[in-house]
Design an enzyme around this catalytic site. Structure first.
Site, PDB file in Angstrom:
ATOM      1  N   ASP A   9       1.210  -4.502   4.334  1.00  0.00           N
ATOM      2  CA  ASP A   9       1.068  -3.074   4.610  1.00  0.00           C
ATOM      3  C   ASP A   9       0.192  -2.934   5.864  1.00  0.00           C
ATOM      4  O   ASP A   9      -0.599  -3.827   6.183  1.00  0.00           O
ATOM      5  CB  ASP A   9       0.404  -2.421   3.400  1.00  0.00           C
ATOM      6  CG  ASP A   9      -0.029  -0.992   3.664  1.00  0.00           C
ATOM      7  OD1 ASP A   9       0.819  -0.204   4.093  1.00  0.00           O
ATOM      8  OD2 ASP A   9      -1.220  -0.690   3.447  1.00  0.00           O
ATOM      9  N   LYS A 194       9.232  -0.158  -1.061  1.00  0.00           N
ATOM     10  CA  LYS A 194       8.957  -1.327  -0.220  1.00  0.00           C
ATOM     11  C   LYS A 194       9.576  -2.613  -0.772  1.00  0.00           C
ATOM     12  O   LYS A 194       9.901  -3.523  -0.013  1.00  0.00           O
ATOM     13  CB  LYS A 194       7.445  -1.503  -0.040  1.00  0.00           C
ATOM     14  CG  LYS A 194       6.820  -0.465   0.882  1.00  0.00           C
ATOM     15  CD  LYS A 194       5.350  -0.774   1.141  1.00  0.00           C
ATOM     16  CE  LYS A 194       4.755   0.195   2.161  1.00  0.00           C
ATOM     17  NZ  LYS A 194       3.401  -0.183   2.561  1.00  0.00           N
TER      18      LYS A 194
END
Length: 269
Positions: A9, A194
């Protein structure tokens, strides 16, 4: 050691609180790549405001944007590139209902798409504070299905808006609520998160699930942290994220928490 897929991230994880990448982070990620591991950015950000970090890190691997909805290799044509979208009529419907619902700004995005209905000064990185006529969100400019939409909403009406969007379009979109000071809703194609991007890259590189390591700090990292063989939450992460992870970094994103953890985990020191 088996080759790892390292999915990172950006905000609150790879970046410090000034949205910068430290020397330590660059050094460790270069070592990880030199050791044969694959380093990839998996972010909620659009490609337009994350490719600068990709370039700064000198990556050549694919990057995943829009919380999993876009997988591509910047600056080149990758034959396995994908982009998931939802019907543009949903954007036009929401535009029509904007005042009634309590929405202040609407943006529609894609790999080569960035439109907003009005200028804004809340989040310059995400909502433009000036618009050319070709950047205004309307039927003339939005000719393709978007990959993502962001809505800046009235805080008091946030829950009502989420309910209305789910009621009207829940079979086609997912609605995410941002953490942080600004009441922002994010619309994605139904069921995309994700993990979609992480799984896609792992399959492409033939990396087993147990050899995936992910780092994150916020609600939109939850799925990829629990999917990975080893999911690591940042010390500065939300309580929920820390409770879901296999481990938590000893240091936060201001003190290179991800870099020190990865260096130790991969024996790169």
């Amino acid at each position: 050691m088996d080759r790892k897929l390292i999915a990172l991230d950006l905000d609150g994880t790879t970046l410090n609180n000034e949205s910068k990448i430290s020397f330590k982070t660059k050094e460790v990620l270069k070592k990880a790549e030199a050791a044969g591991h694959i380093v990839t950015i998996v972010t909620g950000r659009p490609n337009r405001n994350s490719v600068n970090y990709y370039d700064e890190l000198g990556l050549t691997s694919p990057m995943v944007n829009f919380n999993g909805a876009l997988g591509h290799i910047p600056h080149q044509n990758w034959d396995k590139e994908y982009e998931l979208t939802f019907n543009k009529n949903i954007a036009f419907d929401i535009l029509k209902e904007k005042e009634h619902l309590g929405i202040k700004v609407i943006a529609a995005e894609g790999k080569n798409l960035a439109l907003a209905d009005v200028p804004n000064h809340t989040l310059n990185d995400y909502f433009p504070n000036a618009l050319k006529s070709t950047e205004v969100l309307n039927k003339l400019n939005l000719q393709q299905d978007p990959t993502s939409m962001l809505l800046l909403v009235d805080r008091e009406k946030e829950n009502e808006i989420v309910k209305a969007l789910n009621y009207n379009y829940g079979d086609r979109i997912s609605v995410g609520v941002w953490g942080g000071p600004n009441p922002i809703l994010e619309i994605s194609p139904q069921g995309v998160n994700k993990t979609y991007g992480v799984r896609y890259l792992a399959q492409n590189y033939q990396i087993e699930r147990e050899n995936i390591i992910t780092f994150g700090d916020e609600h939109n990292d939850a799925e990829m942290l629990t999917y990975a063989g080893w999911g690591v939450a940042m010390k500065n992460g939300t309580e929920q994220i820390r409770s879901l992870a296999n481990d938590v970094t000893q240091l936060d994103n201001e003190h290179d928490g991800m870099a020190y953890y990865l260096e130790d985990y991969l024996n790169l020191a």
